[in-house]
Structures are given as structure tokens and as C-alpha cells.
Design an enzyme around this catalytic site. Structure first.
Site, PDB file in Angstrom:
ATOM      1  N   GLU A 198      18.327   0.153  -6.514  1.00 27.68           N
ATOM      2  CA  GLU A 198      17.879   1.483  -5.504  1.00 27.68           C
ATOM      3  C   GLU A 198      18.706   1.715  -4.562  1.00 27.68           C
ATOM      4  O   GLU A 198      18.961   2.957  -3.990  1.00 27.68           O
ATOM      5  CB  GLU A 198      16.289   1.558  -5.242  1.00 27.68           C
ATOM      6  CG  GLU A 198      15.820   2.807  -4.850  1.00 27.68           C
ATOM      7  CD  GLU A 198      14.463   2.696  -4.365  1.00 27.68           C
ATOM      8  OE1 GLU A 198      13.915   3.818  -4.111  1.00 27.68           O
ATOM      9  OE2 GLU A 198      13.754   1.800  -4.773  1.00 27.68           O
ATOM     10  N   HIS A 253      15.317   4.029 -11.369  1.00 27.99           N
ATOM     11  CA  HIS A 253      16.371   4.490 -10.162  1.00 27.99           C
ATOM     12  C   HIS A 253      17.795   4.202 -10.711  1.00 27.99           C
ATOM     13  O   HIS A 253      18.605   5.045 -10.841  1.00 27.99           O
ATOM     14  CB  HIS A 253      16.340   3.851  -8.812  1.00 27.99           C
ATOM     15  CG  HIS A 253      14.905   4.103  -8.239  1.00 27.99           C
ATOM     16  ND1 HIS A 253      14.575   5.352  -8.165  1.00 27.99           N
ATOM     17  CD2 HIS A 253      13.785   3.402  -7.713  1.00 27.99           C
ATOM     18  CE1 HIS A 253      13.209   5.300  -7.655  1.00 27.99           C
ATOM     19  NE2 HIS A 253      12.821   4.165  -7.462  1.00 27.99           N
ATOM     20  N   HIS A 297       8.893  -6.323  -9.845  1.00 29.78           N
ATOM     21  CA  HIS A 297       9.185  -5.051  -8.698  1.00 29.78           C
ATOM     22  C   HIS A 297      10.493  -4.865  -8.553  1.00 29.78           C
ATOM     23  O   HIS A 297      11.012  -3.848  -8.697  1.00 29.78           O
ATOM     24  CB  HIS A 297       8.703  -5.762  -7.444  1.00 29.78           C
ATOM     25  CG  HIS A 297       8.904  -4.685  -6.246  1.00 29.78           C
ATOM     26  ND1 HIS A 297       9.708  -4.737  -5.737  1.00 29.78           N
ATOM     27  CD2 HIS A 297       7.951  -3.699  -5.896  1.00 29.78           C
ATOM     28  CE1 HIS A 297      10.037  -3.779  -4.641  1.00 29.78           C
ATOM     29  NE2 HIS A 297       8.803  -2.917  -4.975  1.00 29.78           N
ATOM     30  N   ASP A 318       7.347   9.159  -8.805  1.00 32.08           N
ATOM     31  CA  ASP A 318       7.618   8.223  -7.967  1.00 32.08           C
ATOM     32  C   ASP A 318       6.674   8.230  -6.703  1.00 32.08           C
ATOM     33  O   ASP A 318       5.517   7.937  -6.585  1.00 32.08           O
ATOM     34  CB  ASP A 318       9.161   7.926  -7.520  1.00 32.08           C
ATOM     35  CG  ASP A 318       9.463   6.655  -6.856  1.00 32.08           C
ATOM     36  OD1 ASP A 318       8.332   5.575  -6.690  1.00 32.08           O
ATOM     37  OD2 ASP A 318      10.576   6.290  -6.531  1.00 32.08           O
ATOM     38  N   ARG A 377       9.883   2.822   4.285  1.00 31.67           N
ATOM     39  CA  ARG A 377       9.112   1.629   3.610  1.00 31.67           C
ATOM     40  C   ARG A 377       7.973   1.126   4.556  1.00 31.67           C
ATOM     41  O   ARG A 377       6.986   0.557   4.340  1.00 31.67           O
ATOM     42  CB  ARG A 377      10.061   0.354   3.270  1.00 31.67           C
ATOM     43  CG  ARG A 377       9.291  -0.507   2.318  1.00 31.67           C
ATOM     44  CD  ARG A 377      10.292  -1.474   1.771  1.00 31.67           C
ATOM     45  NE  ARG A 377      10.894  -2.460   2.760  1.00 31.67           N
ATOM     46  CZ  ARG A 377      11.217  -3.776   2.665  1.00 31.67           C
ATOM     47  NH1 ARG A 377      11.146  -4.259   1.406  1.00 31.67           N
ATOM     48  NH2 ARG A 377      11.620  -4.513   3.483  1.00 31.67           N
TER      49      ARG A 377
END
Length: 438
Positions: free
Chosen positions: A230, A264, A200, A315, A79
Site C-alpha cells: 500500500e 491495494h 494484515h 475500505d 493512521r
């Protein structure tokens, strides 16, 4: 009127031979199987299926392909690299990148994309002169590539539960959900585009900010998407802060329902599955990304059995291939359970046509009145040789790849012919958009 003749076509009852498809104003007006090719018809050798729906995309993640694989780590270390890439984009550079990515999708047979869009503002969180400049860039990119888009404008207000946005995350936020709704209300997409909403995650939107987003989606009849469970850390943080799982939190705030998609849904309890399935909430599976990021294997068969329809997304675009996504849903389940044969191939194939989850209920089937989205897969490649009508779904789901797509028609317009995009040199466009970012 345009007339197409498919050697084989995937109709609601399965594969049929010699199918005539008449198209007027972007809609299918005639479907006739068992016909000879009429004079002047555009011939589609191979198997023609409805257009594919990519229900979950982050276009700028495509810039990370091949550039993170050497790094040992987790979703959380990946990330940080994603945030660094996000911080470099402008409306112009994002348009160039997304244009190339959406053209790559077109080559793969994708006729509509759900763009989960949270990169809203300039570095530091400063709004552009047009607060929706990044949204406009994405919508224009889809038009250039010849596909439809549902812009899932994403509310993203916190860096984690109880923590403010910081660093590159500042580009994502609108301060409050009401501020998000005000910005989104000023955006009017073109005809090939529709506006949707997204939360989100329970990490990114505090519980007391969920209601305005749900209300906006309800008032506008728009799809609502949300990342869900997730990572185990998300569940642990939610339990610590709210005393419930993320799924229960969403249910308690009116998020779940047939216009909502949870993306997810990897780490769920039995109660979570019941809440999602019992509300007819969609589940969007993104298995190539979930395995790339070491997220885990979602219980998609269990969710479908509980009443949750399944859609597919590429994704992070580790690959862009919805046939691979579909087969991974089955093959990952085999790894998880040690048993084969969880999904009939026709059912898996239908997960790739889930335009309903993006707010386009008139797409995703070769039927009279449907949008004329026609994707033709070659049946004579090394992967698909041996094709028969009775094995059509099995060949496509378990052997074909995006490289086998030869023709793509979107709303009656030919976008891909002979495996080549008709207006964009996709390889060159990607190279130019990705250049200079080691």
C-alpha cells in the site's frame, strides 16, 4: 415462491428487458426475459443487477469520515487517528457502529461484505471473556442490517517489521500465529456469515508466522486476504529485512493463489505483477480510499491483463459507493496514463459482483440456482436519465451513484424498498453510533 419482474435486468449476456425472476428458498429458480409482468409480481422499475460485493471493509473507519480532511499529512499521520478511534470501541459500541455502517452498505446495493477484522481484544490486549466477542458483534451487526458477511479474521502480530505491537495496536494481537489460529477455531459464525483469514501485511506478520495462517485457510477452504504494498515504505522495509519485495515474500510462503486476495497492490514491480497474475490471485481495488489517503494509483488494468481478477472494496468508507469505486478504476488509469478507454464498462461492472473472492461462489449473477440478490437502480434520476438497454453498463458505471439504488433483495428477502432500509433508520443509527466522538 416469490415472483419479481424487472423492467430491465443485467444478465450474463448484458441488459435484457422484461425479466421475470422466480425465487424459492432464497434462490433464483426462473429467469425469463421478454415477458410481461405477471399478476402479483413485485415490480422492479429500473435496472436490476446482481448484489454487490464489498470485498474490503474496516467498519470502524467509518467514524473518521469528515474528521481528518483538514489535516495535512500522509497515510502514516492518518493512521494515528485511526488507532485512537479503535482504542475507544467495546463489543457493544462496535456492534452499534457496524450495524449502522452495514445498513448504509445495504442502501448502496451491497449484499455481502468482507470485513478485514483485526480489532480483537480489550485495551492493552486483554482478551474478553469471549475471545471472539468483537467478531460476534460484527456478525450480529451484519444480520441486523440484512446482509451477508465474510469475517476475514486478521492475524496482526507486529507494529512494523522487527517491532512489537504497542499502544492501541495491542488490541490487535494474539502473540503468535498459532494463538491466532486457536482463537479463530473457536468461532462458529451463523448461516449468513462465513469465516475467512487475513494476514494484515508483511509489516504486521513476521515471515516465520505466515505459515499457520495459510495452513488454517487451506484446511478450512477459506478465503485469505492481505494488505499488499500500500505504501513505498512497506516495500523498502521488506527489502531491507528480507531482501525481497512483499509480493515475492508472500509467494515464497505459499500465500498467493485463487483463494487469496491482495488488497491495494499499489506499488508493484513487473515481477510482482507476474507473480500475482500467474497465480490467479485476486486484486482488491479500493480507489476512493487509496486517493483519500494519498496512497497512489494501482496498476489494476495491468494486473487484470496478467491474470488477476479484480474485486472492489470501500475500505475506510470515505464513501460507500461501489459504482464510484468501479469508475475510479478506469478514471484513475486515465490520469496515470493520459489515455482513455482502458476498461469496457461491462467488465468494470462485473468487478462489483465478485462474491467469489469472499467465499460465496453461488452469488453475483442473475442465473438459475444463484442466490436471489437483486439490486435495482433507478433509471429516471438526473444521473441516469437517458438510460437504454444498450447503454446500461456505461450509465451505471460512469454516472450512477449509490443514491440511485431503490430496491435491494438479499437471499430473497427485501432489505431496501423505495430507497429506504426496511428495519433501520440508517441516518439516525449512524448519528447515534458516531455521537460523542469529536
Amino acid at each position: 415462491m416469490s415472483v419479481y419482474w424487472a423492467e430491465y435486468a443485467w444478465l450474463p449476456d448484458g441488459a435484457a428487458a422484461g425479466v421475470r425472476l422466480d425465487v424459492v428458498d432464497g434462490r433464483i429458480t426462473t429467469v425469463a426475459a421478454g415477458t410481461e409482468a405477471p399478476d402479483g409480481a413485485t415490480r422492479l422499475p429500473g435496472l436490476t443487477v446482481p448484489g454487490l460485493a464489498n470485498a474490503h471493509s474496516h467498519a470502524f473507519h467509518r467514524a473518521l469520515r469528515g474528521r481528518t480532511q483538514a489535516d495535512r499529512g500522509t497515510f502514516w499521520t492518518w493512521r494515528s487517528q485511526m488507532y485512537a478511534r479503535a482504542d475507544t470501541l467495546t463489543p457493544d459500541s462496535y456492534h452499534a457502529l457496524a450495524r449502522a455502517v452495514y445498513a448504509e452498505m445495504a442502501l448502496a446495493g451491497i449484499t455481502c461484505v468482507g470485513e478485514f477484522h483485526y480489532l480483537h481484544h480489550a485495551p492493552g490486549g486483554r482478551p474478553y471473556a469471549d475471545p471472539n466477542a468483537m467478531s460476534e458483534a460484527l456478525v450480529a451487526a451484519a444480520a441486523d442490517a440484512g446482509i451477508r458477511i465474510t469475517l476475514l479474521d486478521t492475524c496482526y502480530l507486529s507494529g512494523a517489521i522487527g517491532k512489537p505491537l504497542e499502544g492501541p495496536q495491542l488490541r490487535f494481537g494474539d502473540h503468535t500465529a498459532e494463538g491466532w489460529a486457536e482463537r479463530v477455531a473457536a468461532f462458529a459464525p451463523a448461516g449468513h456469515a462465513r469465516a475467512g483469514a487475513a494476514l494484515h501485511s508483511v509489516r504486521g506478520v513476521p515471515a516465520d508466522q505466515i505459515a499457520p495462517v495459510v495452513r488454517w485457510a487451506e484446511e478450512n477452504g477459506a478465503p485469505l486476504h492481505v494488505h499488499l504494498s500500500e505504501q513505498p515504505a512497506e516495500n523498502e522495509a521488506c527489502l531491507a529485512a528480507y531482501g525481497v519485495t512483499p509480493t515475492r515474500l508472500l509467494a515464497d510462503h505459499g500465500v498467493l493463489g485463487p483463494r487469496t486476495s491482495v488488497v491495494h497492490a499499489t506499488h508493484l514491480t513487473g515481477d510482482d505483477v507476474t507473480l500475482i497474475g500467474g497465480s490467479s490471485t485476486w486484486t482488491c481495488a479500493c480507489p476512493t480510499t487509496e486517493r483519500d489517503l494519498a496512497d497512489g494509483i494501482g496498476a489494476f488494468r495491468t494486473l487484470a491483463g496478467a491474470g488477476s481478477p479484480i474485486s472492489l472494496g470501500s475500505d475506510s468508507h470515505a464513501v460507500i459507493d461501489l459504482f464510484e469505486e468501479a469508475r475510479a478504476v478506469e478514471l484513475d488509469e486515465r490520469l496515470r496514463t493520459g489515455v482513455r478507454g482502458h476498461w469496457p464498462a461491462p467488465e468494470l461492472l462485473r468487478t462489483a459482483f465478485a462474491h467469489d473472492s469472499l467465499g460465496w461462489p453461488d452469488a453475483g449473477s442473475l442465473t438459475v440456482g444463484a442466490r436471489a440478490d437483486l439490486v435495482t437502480i433507478a433509471t429516471d434520476t438526473p444521473r441516469t436519465a437517458g438510460f437504454t438497454a444498450s447503454t446500461a453498463a456505461e450509465i451505471v458505471v460512469f454516472a450512477a451513484s449509490s443514491s440511485d439504488v431503490r430496491s435491494v433483495v438479499v437471499d430473497g428477502r427485501q432489505v431496501v424498498a423505495g430507497g429506504t432500509h426496511q428495519t433501520i433508520d440508517v441516518g439516525r443509527a449512524l448519528a447515534e453510533a458516531l455521537g460523542g466522538h469529536p
